[in-house]
Design a protein around this motif. Structure first.
Motif, PDB file in Angstrom:
ATOM      1  N   TYR A 191      -5.488 -13.196  66.248  1.00 31.72           N
ATOM      2  CA  TYR A 191      -6.119 -11.897  66.499  1.00 31.72           C
ATOM      3  C   TYR A 191      -5.088 -10.821  66.759  1.00 31.72           C
ATOM      4  N   SER A 192      -3.935 -11.209  67.285  1.00 24.12           N
ATOM      5  CA  SER A 192      -2.922 -10.227  67.663  1.00 24.12           C
ATOM      6  C   SER A 192      -1.540 -10.751  67.326  1.00 24.12           C
ATOM      7  N   SER A 193      -0.714  -9.880  66.777  1.00 19.45           N
ATOM      8  CA  SER A 193       0.669 -10.285  66.508  1.00 19.45           C
ATOM      9  C   SER A 193       1.566  -9.834  67.655  1.00 19.45           C
ATOM     10  N   GLU A 194       1.031  -8.962  68.508  1.00 15.86           N
ATOM     11  CA  GLU A 194       1.803  -8.459  69.644  1.00 15.86           C
ATOM     12  C   GLU A 194       1.703  -9.427  70.814  1.00 15.86           C
ATOM     13  N   GLU A 195       2.831  -9.713  71.429  1.00 18.60           N
ATOM     14  CA  GLU A 195       2.829 -10.575  72.611  1.00 18.60           C
ATOM     15  C   GLU A 195       3.632  -9.898  73.712  1.00 18.60           C
ATOM     16  N   LEU A 196       2.992  -9.679  74.848  1.00 18.19           N
ATOM     17  CA  LEU A 196       3.655  -9.103  76.011  1.00 18.19           C
ATOM     18  C   LEU A 196       4.016 -10.235  76.963  1.00 18.19           C
ATOM     19  N   GLU A 197       5.200 -10.150  77.563  1.00 16.06           N
ATOM     20  CA  GLU A 197       5.587 -11.151  78.542  1.00 16.06           C
ATOM     21  C   GLU A 197       5.310 -10.603  79.931  1.00 16.06           C
ATOM     22  N   LEU A 198       4.512 -11.327  80.711  1.00 16.36           N
ATOM     23  CA  LEU A 198       4.079 -10.862  82.023  1.00 16.36           C
ATOM     24  C   LEU A 198       4.263 -11.963  83.063  1.00 16.36           C
ATOM     25  N   PRO A 199       4.367 -11.578  84.343  1.00 11.61           N
ATOM     26  CA  PRO A 199       4.412 -12.611  85.383  1.00 11.61           C
ATOM     27  C   PRO A 199       3.028 -13.237  85.543  1.00 11.61           C
ATOM     28  N   THR A 200       2.992 -14.505  85.894  1.00  6.32           N
ATOM     29  CA  THR A 200       1.694 -15.143  86.131  1.00  6.32           C
ATOM     30  C   THR A 200       1.263 -14.878  87.554  1.00  6.32           C
ATOM     31  N   ASP A 201      -0.032 -14.878  87.759  1.00  7.67           N
ATOM     32  CA  ASP A 201      -0.561 -14.795  89.112  1.00  7.67           C
ATOM     33  C   ASP A 201      -0.870 -16.230  89.533  1.00  7.67           C
ATOM     34  N   VAL A 202      -1.592 -16.422  90.574  1.00  2.58           N
ATOM     35  CA  VAL A 202      -1.928 -17.766  91.012  1.00  2.58           C
ATOM     36  C   VAL A 202      -2.764 -18.447  89.940  1.00  2.58           C
ATOM     37  N   SER A 203      -2.463 -19.688  89.653  1.00  5.62           N
ATOM     38  CA  SER A 203      -3.216 -20.433  88.648  1.00  5.62           C
ATOM     39  C   SER A 203      -4.661 -20.595  89.078  1.00  5.62           C
ATOM     40  N   LEU A 204      -5.496 -20.888  88.114  1.00  2.00           N
ATOM     41  CA  LEU A 204      -6.896 -21.181  88.402  1.00  2.00           C
ATOM     42  C   LEU A 204      -6.955 -22.232  89.498  1.00  2.00           C
ATOM     43  N   THR A 205      -7.923 -22.125  90.370  1.00  2.00           N
ATOM     44  CA  THR A 205      -8.047 -23.106  91.442  1.00  2.00           C
ATOM     45  C   THR A 205      -9.371 -23.846  91.336  1.00  2.00           C
ATOM     46  N   CYS A 206      -9.416 -25.014  91.905  1.00  2.00           N
ATOM     47  CA  CYS A 206     -10.642 -25.804  91.909  1.00  2.00           C
ATOM     48  C   CYS A 206     -11.452 -25.438  93.135  1.00  2.00           C
ATOM     49  N   SER A 207     -12.754 -25.316  92.966  1.00  2.00           N
ATOM     50  CA  SER A 207     -13.586 -24.973  94.140  1.00  2.00           C
ATOM     51  C   SER A 207     -14.259 -26.205  94.693  1.00  2.00           C
TER      52      SER A 207
END
Length: 99
Positions: A83-99
């Motif tokens: 869908y996109s050829s553009e890729e931005l590099e970003l810092p990750t936030d907290v990963s998904l967590t289990c509830s």
């Protein structure tokens, strides 16, 4: 480095919010993740990719199958549409967590 609850420090996204689809693929085999942070799928199902982890966990991507969202090993996906050829590099936030 202790990433705490994150799998990686950086990720590649199509936009700043990581809300735009990067690509779509077809699952090459069944996958059942080790916990609820992962998305499960069956061989042949469509998987939509929203971001790709880079750094320590380069083998994990994040995406959706139906209404479920989570991580999965990128080598289980055969990309059939970008869908996109553009890729931005970003810092990750907290990963998904289990509830």
């Amino acid at each position: 480095a202790d990433l705490g609850r994150r799998f990686a420090e950086r990720k590649r996204c199509a936009d700043l919010e990581c809300s735009m689809l990067m690509c779509r693929g077809k699952a090459v085999r069944d996958f059942k993740g080790p916990d609820c942070r992962f998305v499960n799928f069956k061989k042949g199902e469509a998987v939509y990719v929203y971001y790709k982890l880079i750094g320590e966990s380069t083998e994990l991507w994040a995406g959706s199958v139906g209404s479920d969202f989570g991580y999965f090993p990128k080598d289980l996906l055969e990309i059939n549409h970008n869908y996109s050829s553009e890729e931005l590099e970003l810092p990750t936030d907290v990963s998904l967590t289990c509830s």
